[in-house]
Write an enzyme that holds these catalytic residues in place. Sequence first.
Site, mmCIF file in Angstrom:
data_model
loop_
_atom_site.group_PDB
_atom_site.id
_atom_site.type_symbol
_atom_site.label_atom_id
_atom_site.label_comp_id
_atom_site.label_asym_id
_atom_site.label_seq_id
_atom_site.Cartn_x
_atom_site.Cartn_y
_atom_site.Cartn_z
ATOM 1 N N GLU A 324 0.824 -1.217 0.000
ATOM 2 C CA GLU A 324 0.000 0.000 0.000
ATOM 3 C C GLU A 324 0.856 1.265 0.000
ATOM 4 O O GLU A 324 0.496 2.268 0.613
ATOM 5 C CB GLU A 324 -0.989 0.019 1.174
ATOM 6 N N HIS A 433 0.236 -7.942 -2.340
ATOM 7 C CA HIS A 433 -0.952 -7.487 -1.619
ATOM 8 C C HIS A 433 -2.158 -8.037 -2.370
ATOM 9 O O HIS A 433 -2.453 -7.605 -3.483
ATOM 10 C CB HIS A 433 -0.992 -5.954 -1.579
ATOM 11 N N ASP A 503 0.715 -8.752 2.438
ATOM 12 C CA ASP A 503 -0.628 -8.753 3.011
ATOM 13 C C ASP A 503 -1.475 -9.667 2.135
ATOM 14 O O ASP A 503 -1.907 -9.282 1.055
ATOM 15 C CB ASP A 503 -1.183 -7.328 3.026
ATOM 16 N N ASN A 505 -4.359 -10.882 3.031
ATOM 17 C CA ASN A 505 -5.776 -10.695 3.355
ATOM 18 C C ASN A 505 -6.488 -12.023 3.582
ATOM 19 O O ASN A 505 -7.643 -12.206 3.186
ATOM 20 C CB ASN A 505 -6.469 -9.899 2.246
ATOM 21 N N ASN A 568 -3.672 -7.142 11.972
ATOM 22 C CA ASN A 568 -4.555 -6.058 11.555
ATOM 23 C C ASN A 568 -5.474 -5.753 12.731
ATOM 24 O O ASN A 568 -6.116 -6.660 13.269
ATOM 25 C CB ASN A 568 -5.358 -6.487 10.326
ATOM 26 N N PHE A 573 -12.362 -5.863 13.343
ATOM 27 C CA PHE A 573 -11.568 -7.056 13.042
ATOM 28 C C PHE A 573 -10.224 -6.982 13.750
ATOM 29 O O PHE A 573 -9.535 -5.957 13.708
ATOM 30 C CB PHE A 573 -11.335 -7.178 11.536
#
Length: 641
Positions: A324, A433, A503, A505, A568, A573
């Site tokens: 990011e 990512h 990341d 996710n 995170n 979350f």
Amino acid sequence: MQHHHHQNSLGHYPSPPSHQQQSPAAQPISTHWQQQLMKYEETMRTARSPHHRARASAMASRGVAKSAITITNPNKPSEEDNPPSPSLALAVAIGHPSSTIAPSAEPVMRPAAPRPPENTWTQLDMGGVNIKSIPPSSGLFSFTFLTCLYLNHNALTSVPPEIAKLRHLDLLDLSGNNLTSVPPEIGMVITLRELYLFDNHLSTIPPEFGTLHRLKTLGIEGNPIDSNLKAILQKDGTPALISYLRDSCPMPVQPPPRPLIQINPHEPGMETFKVISYNILCERAATAKMYGYTPTWALVWDYRKARILEEVTDSKADIVCLQEADMGQYEDFFSRRLAELGYEGVYGAKSRYKTMQDSDRRLVDGCATFFKKDRYQLVESHLIEFNSIAMQRQDFKKTDDMFNRVLGKDHIAVVVLLEDLVSGTRIIVSNTHLHWDAAYSDVKLVQTALLLEEIEKVAHGFAKYPPRPPDTPAADDEDSVGARPPPPTYADGTKIPLLACGDYNSMPSSGVYDFLSTGSLSPTHPDFLSHTYGNYTSEGLRHKLGLKSAYTTVGAGGVPEEILSMTNVTPGFRGVLDYVWYSPGNLILNSVVGEIEKMYLEKTVGFPNPHFPSDHIPLTATFTVKPQREISIPRPPPVFS
């Protein structure tokens, strides 16, 4: 202490004169304060009787079966053989509890609001039953599914901090008690939209309430409240007061440094290196709309980028993987500042930048990989665009799911091939990512499979490259150079040390994690969501890279356990999404940086905050390169056309 009843209503305010020139005392009441007084009048008029809202709800839903349970006064707990009065009951109300404040539709924000556990009833009315105290051990605080709690018109002199355990409250009514203060921990209940403190003895509002960015109505009338706070609410309403509290809240206490967790001891003389992987939260995503609980000054990019750079430099990492990082900030800040610290960088932006003008493409985020240029030389770099590679697969061209679900996601990975300037050791570093949406677990699997296939191809080609010629020794360095072992050669790509950072996710329970850690995945895995992706969903997924997460250890009974409980941290979350995967066949994991202090996290709504400039935390790991036991015969150099 006598209960304080403040008598006030709209009728006590004079109507403004008809002429245009008005004295300051006769200024019209703002819309915000009119709503405050109307709600105050409604609350004081209707809610003094016991269980008013529960009874009103029962009347409104007469003829419809409702769940109801009996609630005991916490000051008079009943024995099993002496059941409480049926009048102390809870009823589930239909619709929004407030008659003056309607629920508003709100766009889904990146840190989604936490969802309450499912239960047959979610609202509890304990108003008007003369409760004098609520002990911290009360079972009330185990009702984490509650969305509305009425404790109004009792005799409470304090509210325990444990009320912050009710993290899903939409409405909390503490009106008509004897409170001289309210616990700042209520600021942890960021789901609150209505908080009523009418008719108490409050002189101020805790600045920690500044995190209540969803709050629409804060009822304070009937309190000797600080005139400055009251003036803000009167003029501009609850959101303005919350913003003021948020941005004027004192800096929280700095947490202690995250501990260094030793995994395998480092042997002297062995080749080691350190890597840090960090989703830094790009500038355009860090808005007050998305992170309303964060002080405005802590969201400003100039503040955050300084803290991010501090995290990176303090790590003293040899390899840095950032996710990011938008193109403009990479060019203007990170590449320049890290170059001053001895790093060289490689950057790749998401595919959408190709269709944008220069001013807009600078806002597109991507992945940036840096390495110490006095330690490594860059042999090659590869930008992997998942949607572009998917288009080239013959088995994908016949599937609608590829067009409808994969092609619209422009996520990328950057893969760099490095060679140690002294030892000649090669390292492959992947930085990626993946797509964020949990509803697209199939897309994450496809992106991961495409990534690992490309890494295998790149590694295979890298293994064929001849060893780097040794540097010409200086006259006074001949002895040390002569004793230096020859650079390693690699029989195939799996023999080259590999890092796959990023990341992803994806949680440890996901198909992505299973595939990365085991090397295979069934074509019928539920994360494919019954979609069709050529060979992936007819034959399954395979890779030969032999990866392991640096933050996974072996627990009791040989069951893998995550060293971190979260990477995170947002209100909705807290979990692991980021990873440093490595090849244990040729790398030894020495240490990782561990958890954030538990006590600090318990008092934290979410990141970013003044101490943590992103909603993710950095992962840092140190590795030792395993010495080669066998030296393969060097292969001829590749032939390039």
